[in-house]
Design a protein around this motif. Structure first.
Motif, PDB file in Angstrom:
ATOM      1  N   TYR A  43      14.565  20.595  41.586  1.00 14.67           N
ATOM      2  CA  TYR A  43      14.124  19.518  40.699  1.00 14.67           C
ATOM      3  C   TYR A  43      15.071  19.356  39.519  1.00 14.67           C
ATOM      4  O   TYR A  43      15.255  18.252  39.010  1.00 14.67           O
TER       5      TYR A  43
ATOM      6  N   GLY B 138      16.943  15.872  38.753  1.00 17.59           N
ATOM      7  CA  GLY B 138      16.827  15.275  37.430  1.00 17.59           C
ATOM      8  C   GLY B 138      18.168  14.962  36.789  1.00 17.59           C
ATOM      9  O   GLY B 138      18.281  14.063  35.955  1.00 17.59           O
TER      10      GLY B 138
ATOM     11  N   LYS C 177      17.450  10.836  40.845  1.00 16.20           N
ATOM     12  CA  LYS C 177      16.403  10.691  39.836  1.00 16.20           C
ATOM     13  C   LYS C 177      15.718   9.337  39.970  1.00 16.20           C
ATOM     14  O   LYS C 177      14.492   9.241  39.901  1.00 16.20           O
ATOM     15  N   ALA C 178      16.508   8.280  40.195  1.00 18.80           N
ATOM     16  CA  ALA C 178      15.944   6.944  40.382  1.00 18.80           C
ATOM     17  C   ALA C 178      15.098   6.894  41.654  1.00 18.80           C
ATOM     18  O   ALA C 178      14.006   6.326  41.671  1.00 18.80           O
TER      19      ALA C 178
ATOM     20  N   GLN D 222      13.602   9.404  43.067  1.00 23.91           N
ATOM     21  CA  GLN D 222      12.435  10.269  42.862  1.00 23.91           C
ATOM     22  C   GLN D 222      11.248   9.479  42.317  1.00 23.91           C
ATOM     23  O   GLN D 222      10.100   9.747  42.678  1.00 23.91           O
ATOM     24  N   ASN D 223      11.519   8.500  41.479  1.00 18.55           N
ATOM     25  CA  ASN D 223      10.442   7.703  40.885  1.00 18.55           C
ATOM     26  C   ASN D 223       9.693   6.867  41.914  1.00 18.55           C
ATOM     27  O   ASN D 223       8.508   6.618  41.765  1.00 18.55           O
ATOM     28  N   SER D 224      10.395   6.436  42.976  1.00 15.74           N
ATOM     29  CA  SER D 224       9.738   5.599  43.985  1.00 15.74           C
ATOM     30  C   SER D 224       9.373   6.366  45.256  1.00 15.74           C
ATOM     31  O   SER D 224       8.395   6.036  45.920  1.00 15.74           O
ATOM     32  N   ASP D 225      10.162   7.374  45.626  1.00 11.81           N
ATOM     33  CA  ASP D 225       9.925   8.105  46.874  1.00 11.81           C
ATOM     34  C   ASP D 225      10.352   9.568  46.683  1.00 11.81           C
ATOM     35  O   ASP D 225      11.487   9.943  46.972  1.00 11.81           O
ATOM     36  N   PHE D 226       9.429  10.359  46.167  1.00  9.57           N
ATOM     37  CA  PHE D 226       9.699  11.747  45.810  1.00  9.57           C
ATOM     38  C   PHE D 226      10.233  12.551  46.992  1.00  9.57           C
ATOM     39  O   PHE D 226      11.220  13.278  46.872  1.00  9.57           O
TER      40      PHE D 226
END
Length: 168
Positions: free
Chosen positions: A10, A14, A20-21, A23-27
């Motif tokens: 992680y 990050g 990181k971008a 991660q916000n929509s599809d972890f």
């Protein structure tokens, strides 16, 4: 000398703008993409790669899996990635093994350094992977321009092809 790279998953996600971008929509996709990139890194360097994820998002007991020859560990619920990394260093450290730890957490970098492991800031790992990707692209195109064709696939077909590509 056997080299092992332990990655704080992680933390690297990050520090990586693209991941990181995502991660916000599809972890899950961000984690899978990190595994793919580390798999290329492992293939080029020959290093053993261990990827650690905190279990704060996945409660329960510790789980270990293998994805594309990368060992992926999700810590148990009460255990931080830092604790797992430090425990792995103690377990794996010997005169024939050089351990590198990829994280941007300065406190963790000093902790692993004091145990004899080598620090690798997340940015440095990201740059190395970018260079590997550029070299692969350059060697596969031999300097020639190639035309990219994108074929749209449904999710089930994409997963099946990915499994075939990885040999499982």
């Amino acid at each position: 000398m056997n080299d092992i790279l332990i990655v704080d998953g992680y933390n690297v996600i990050g520090a990586w703008t693209e991941l990181k971008a995502l991660q916000n929509s599809d972890f899950e996709r961000a984690r899978d993409l990190l595994v793919d990139k580390l798999s290329e890194y492992q293939a080029v360097t020959g290093w053993q790669v261990i990827l650690i994820f905190d279990a704060y998002l996945i409660p329960g007991k510790e789980t270990k899996t293998k994805k594309s020859k990368i060992e992926v560990i999700y810590t148990k619920k009460s255990e931080k990635a830092d604790q797992k990394i430090e425990g792995l260093i103690r377990k794996l450290q010997n005169v024939k093994t050089r351990i590198h730890v990829a994280t941007s957490d300065m406190a963790e970098q000093w902790a692993v350094f004091s145990q004899g492991a080598l620090r690798k800031p997340s940015r440095e790992l990201i740059e190395e992977i970018g260079e590997i990707e550029r070299e692969i692209k350059k060697s596969t195109t031999n300097g020639q321009m190639t035309q990219k064709v994108k074929i749209e696939l449904d999710e089930a077909t994409r997963k099946k092809l990915e499994q075939m590509r990885r040999g499982f």
